[in-house]
Design a protein around this motif. Structure first.
Motif, short mmCIF file in Angstrom:
data_model
loop_
_atom_site.label_atom_id
_atom_site.label_comp_id
_atom_site.label_asym_id
_atom_site.label_seq_id
_atom_site.Cartn_x
_atom_site.Cartn_y
_atom_site.Cartn_z
N CYS A 57 5.69 -1.86 -33.62
CA CYS A 57 4.85 -3.04 -33.59
C CYS A 57 5.09 -3.89 -34.83
CB CYS A 57 3.38 -2.60 -33.50
SG CYS A 57 2.28 -3.93 -33.08
N GLU A 58 5.20 -3.24 -35.97
CA GLU A 58 5.43 -3.99 -37.22
C GLU A 58 6.79 -4.68 -37.21
OE1 GLU A 58 2.63 -0.98 -39.88
OE2 GLU A 58 4.78 -0.65 -39.73
N VAL A 59 7.80 -4.02 -36.66
CA VAL A 59 9.13 -4.63 -36.57
C VAL A 59 9.06 -5.88 -35.69
CG1 VAL A 59 11.45 -4.27 -35.61
CG2 VAL A 59 10.41 -2.50 -37.06
N ALA A 60 8.36 -5.76 -34.57
CA ALA A 60 8.21 -6.91 -33.67
C ALA A 60 7.39 -8.02 -34.33
CB ALA A 60 7.56 -6.46 -32.36
N ILE A 61 6.36 -7.62 -35.08
CA ILE A 61 5.54 -8.62 -35.79
C ILE A 61 6.40 -9.39 -36.79
CG2 ILE A 61 3.75 -8.81 -37.58
CD1 ILE A 61 2.17 -6.64 -36.03
N GLY A 62 7.25 -8.66 -37.52
CA GLY A 62 8.12 -9.32 -38.50
C GLY A 62 9.03 -10.34 -37.83
N ALA A 63 9.57 -9.98 -36.66
CA ALA A 63 10.45 -10.89 -35.94
C ALA A 63 9.68 -12.12 -35.47
CB ALA A 63 11.08 -10.16 -34.75
N SER A 64 8.45 -11.89 -35.00
CA SER A 64 7.62 -13.01 -34.56
C SER A 64 7.29 -13.94 -35.72
CB SER A 64 6.35 -12.47 -33.90
OG SER A 64 5.42 -13.50 -33.70
N MET A 65 6.97 -13.35 -36.88
CA MET A 65 6.68 -14.17 -38.06
C MET A 65 7.88 -15.04 -38.42
SD MET A 65 4.74 -11.62 -40.67
CE MET A 65 2.97 -11.33 -40.65
N ALA A 66 9.07 -14.51 -38.16
CA ALA A 66 10.30 -15.26 -38.45
C ALA A 66 10.58 -16.32 -37.39
CB ALA A 66 11.48 -14.29 -38.55
N GLY A 67 9.70 -16.43 -36.42
CA GLY A 67 9.87 -17.46 -35.40
C GLY A 67 10.77 -17.06 -34.25
N ALA A 68 11.06 -15.76 -34.16
CA ALA A 68 11.92 -15.27 -33.07
C ALA A 68 11.07 -14.67 -31.96
CB ALA A 68 12.88 -14.21 -33.61
N ALA A 69 11.64 -14.59 -30.76
CA ALA A 69 10.96 -13.90 -29.67
C ALA A 69 11.07 -12.40 -29.91
CB ALA A 69 11.59 -14.27 -28.33
N ALA A 70 9.95 -11.70 -29.79
CA ALA A 70 9.92 -10.28 -30.15
C ALA A 70 9.24 -9.48 -29.05
CB ALA A 70 9.17 -10.10 -31.47
N ALA A 82 -0.44 1.99 -32.92
CA ALA A 82 -0.06 0.63 -33.33
C ALA A 82 -1.26 -0.24 -33.64
CB ALA A 82 0.79 -0.01 -32.23
N ALA A 83 -2.44 0.27 -33.38
CA ALA A 83 -3.63 -0.59 -33.42
C ALA A 83 -3.87 -1.23 -34.78
CB ALA A 83 -4.87 0.22 -33.00
N ASP A 84 -3.53 -0.54 -35.83
CA ASP A 84 -3.86 -1.07 -37.16
C ASP A 84 -3.17 -2.41 -37.41
OD1 ASP A 84 -5.12 -1.13 -39.56
OD2 ASP A 84 -3.81 0.31 -40.54
N PRO A 85 -1.82 -2.47 -37.35
CA PRO A 85 -1.22 -3.80 -37.55
C PRO A 85 -1.57 -4.77 -36.42
CG PRO A 85 0.46 -2.19 -36.92
CD PRO A 85 -0.80 -1.42 -37.19
N LEU A 86 -1.66 -4.26 -35.20
CA LEU A 86 -1.89 -5.15 -34.06
C LEU A 86 -3.23 -5.86 -34.15
CD1 LEU A 86 -0.71 -6.05 -31.33
CD2 LEU A 86 -1.96 -4.17 -30.29
N MET A 87 -4.28 -5.10 -34.52
CA MET A 87 -5.62 -5.67 -34.53
C MET A 87 -5.78 -6.76 -35.59
SD MET A 87 -7.39 -4.40 -32.09
CE MET A 87 -9.08 -4.81 -32.51
N THR A 88 -4.93 -6.73 -36.61
CA THR A 88 -4.99 -7.80 -37.60
C THR A 88 -4.04 -8.92 -37.24
OG1 THR A 88 -5.63 -6.26 -39.33
CG2 THR A 88 -4.68 -8.33 -40.05
N PHE A 89 -2.84 -8.54 -36.77
CA PHE A 89 -1.86 -9.59 -36.45
C PHE A 89 -2.34 -10.49 -35.32
CE2 PHE A 89 2.16 -11.09 -34.47
CZ PHE A 89 2.54 -11.92 -35.52
N THR A 90 -3.19 -9.94 -34.46
CA THR A 90 -3.67 -10.78 -33.36
C THR A 90 -4.50 -11.97 -33.87
OG1 THR A 90 -4.70 -10.74 -31.19
CG2 THR A 90 -5.79 -9.50 -32.91
#
Ligand code: SF4
Ligand code: SF4
Length: 611
Positions: A57-70, A82-90
């Motif tokens: 999830c964190e790897v995908a979040i990083g890609a999304s932050m970079a403006g890429a489709a993840a 995965a809930a910890d990063p997901l619940m904040t990144f949302t």
């Protein structure tokens, strides 16, 4: 475009690729394990087995932050990780679209529990789609990327076992390019501490009603009004099942499970006398409709657990005056003897369980093939909760019972190589740091076998087959503070017995024993096989207690009626030698792969016939 024959998982993978995804990550877990395997067959994007769902999830979040489709994929219990990063990144207004496929397991076909990921969608305020067929898997996964981009939100694609593994025709569409936009620093979006995160929270409260309005405006649902007596609200495979079984029924099909098109549902309900919600697991849609004042029924007709199959649907609607009662319930075949779950022939975990049983060692189990050690004939593992929990559970139990009459001596927590990398390492740190004394048994079979033989950081081979740095578990465990570490070959019973006795019965913890033995499915038929000389065999059944499927007790024609001796089916034996090592009279012998031994075969079998 030409139609393709794809499974649901493969259709999701194709949609991920056709949506211009740059980064896809997953931890293997049934039923979604094949999505990343299929993604990895395409070029032009990064695909990886991550060490856990949280990391994926964190790897995908990083890609999304970079403006890429993840993209990230996981099974239902993976969301817990995965809930910890997901619940904040949302709470972030996304830069690049992020889609997460989650596989639920109604009926617990291959999971430690049943969860309903729709709860996560509402809780995390992330829209969720639920396809039914491979074509829908493709179309809805493409839609998920579009919705994610349009509303700057992560989007879930929920799947269940049936949808993941069914195969069907898929007509793909033109792929789209989504070049990365690049990272633009913005504390409100990417630096989640107060006061920024409070602003982000308000943004989410506006975002979800916007998605809800868009869904309500006719995206992601279909109303089919026919017979006015009863209307069914459903989604996923149950939609097609009901349409096929009871074509006269009015049906409202949901593609979005959250947010729900409540006004459209109310309109549908106004056109029928009764509304029945057909949904597996929790009464999620039913409760939402009732809260919105839409009268409906659901769980008074269907259970809140397990799969909803055709028999159940027929029975319920026959009771409501539609269709016929099912003619006959599915009958179990009576000629097949019941068989419990068991280790594969030649599995390296088998000799370990044989010895743990022999030495009477109390063990905590974990998630992996070695779970089979909790079943007969072993009955060795006493607990199992979730990925990598064996270590912490042993530590807590040890402290709770220390000095009491219930104290358990020589408690061992068992964990596999992939599971240790997944989420076990913090527990190893805790073990050393907080002075726990229970012992660790690390089963390193060089594979994530339970989900289909995936490689992992210990093998050092990526999902694309590239050789990378492989983790040395002994060095890692030592570096984390457990300096008493010994390695032993799982297949060498005598050596293992000596080490287990010394380390588990005589020495004090903290310590770790690492047993190594490649998964039998990886070396199958590379070695010679073993056979029994029935004239030497004394029928003691010691080899049968090893629990290897090729071994059985048989009648031989030249021996007295009723006297059974051992037999090994050479078509199934992979030559691990464990039965050979336990036989007290050397009745088990090794043959060459291409040689048939000159010994009698049991009654009713011809040479080499499968037993
Ligand atoms: S050698 Fe014995 S224990 Fe090993 S796979 Fe063959 S039958 Fe099973
Ligand atoms: S352990 Fe040896 S003697 Fe005993 S049943 Fe098996 S083959 Fe026969």
């Amino acid at each position: 475009m030409e139609p393709l024959m794809l499974t649901g998982n493969e259709a999701v993978a194709r949609a991920v690729v056709d949506s211009g995804t740059r980064v896809a990550a997953s931890y293997p877990g049934s039923p979604t394990v094949q999505i990343l395997e299929a993604v990895a067959t395409y070029d032009g994007l990064h695909a990886e087995w991550s060490t856990s769902e949280k990391v994926a999830c964190e790897v995908a979040i990083g890609a999304s932050m970079a403006g890429a489709a993840a993209f990230a994929a996981m099974k239902h219990v993976g969301i817990n990780i995965a809930a910890d990063p997901l619940m904040t990144f949302t709470w972030t207004k996304l830069n690049g679209p992020l889609v997460i496929a989650v596989g639920d397991d109604p009926g617990q076909i291959s999971s430690q529990n049943e969860q309903d990921s729709r709860m996560w969608a509402e809780y995390a305020m992330i829209p969720m789609l639920h396809p039914a067929t491979p074509q829908e898997c493709y179309d809805m996964s493409r839609l998920a990327f579009d919705v994610s981009e349009r509303f700057h939100t992560p989007v879930f694609v929920r799947l269940t076992d049936r949808t993941c593994h069914m195969m069907g025709e898929v007509v793909p569409r033109e792929s789209v390019e989504r070049p990365p936009r690049g990272f633009e620093p913005d504390p409100v979006r990417y630096y989640q501490v107060p006061p920024y995160s409070r602003e982000a929270r308000a943004m989410v409260e506006q975002r979800i009603p916007e998605v809800a309005k868009w869904v309500e405006d006719g995206h992601g649902w279909r109303s089919e009004v026919r017979d006015g007596r009863v209307g069914v609200v459903t989604f996923g495979p149950q939609y097609y099942m009901i349409r096929e079984l009871l074509p006269e029924l009015s049906i409202f099909k949901l593609d979005f499970l959250w947010p729900l098109p409540l006004a459209a549902l109310a309109n549908f309900a106004s056109q029928v006398e009764r509304v029945i919600v057909v949904e597996e697991l929790f009464p999620f849609v039913e409760n939402k409709m009732k809260l919105a004042g839409i009268a409906c029924e659901g769980k008074e007709h269907f259970l809140s657990y397990g799969e909803i199959d055709a028999q159940t649907v027929l029975r319920v609607f026959a009771g409501l005056g539609f269709g016929e009662e099912p003619i006959a319930a599915f009958t179990k075949p009576t000629d097949a003897p019941p068989r419990g779950a068991m280790f594969c022939p030649g599995c390296p975990h088998r000799p370990v369980m044989v010895l743990l049983r022999e030495l009477g060692i109390f063990c905590h189990g974990d998630i992996g093939c070695y779970l089979m050690g909790s079943y007969p004939p072993f009955d060795v593992l006493k607990t199992s909760v979730s990925m990598a929990a064996s270590l912490g559970i042993a530590q807590g139990m040890e402290k709770a019972l220390a000095g009491t009459e219930h104290e358990i001596e020589n408690m061992v927590s068992v964990i596999g190589d992939s599971t240790l990398c997944h989420s076990g390492l913090p527990s190893v740190i805790n073990y050393a740091y907080n002075g726990h004394r229970s012992k660790m048994l690390i089963l390193d079979n060089r594979s994530t076998s339970m989900t289909g033989l995936q490689d992992n950081p210990v093998t050092g081979i990526t999902v694309r087959g590239e050789q990378k740095h492989g983790v040395d578990l002994a060095e890692v465990v030592k570096a984390l503070g457990v300096t008493n570490v010994v390695k032993v070959n799982q297949y060498n019973l005598a050596e293992c017995r000596k080490v287990f006795r010394e380390k588990f019965l005589e020495e004090e913890g903290p310590l770790a024993v690492i047993v190594t033995g490649t998964c039998a499915l990886k070396y199958r038929k590379k070695f010679n096989y073993y056979y029994v000389d029935p004239d030497v065999c004394i029928g003691c059944r010691t080899c049968v207690q090893v629990g290897c499927p090729p071994i059985s007790m048989r009648q031989y024609a030249h021996q007295p009626e009723g006297e059974l001796h051992s037999y090994i089916d050479r078509n199934r034996c992979v030559g691990c030698s464990v039965c050979y090592q336990v036989c007290p009279v050397n009745a088990i012998k090794r043959s060459k792969l291409d040689e048939i031994p000159d010994v009698p075969v049991p009654v009713g079998l011809s040479e080499g016939e499968e037993s």
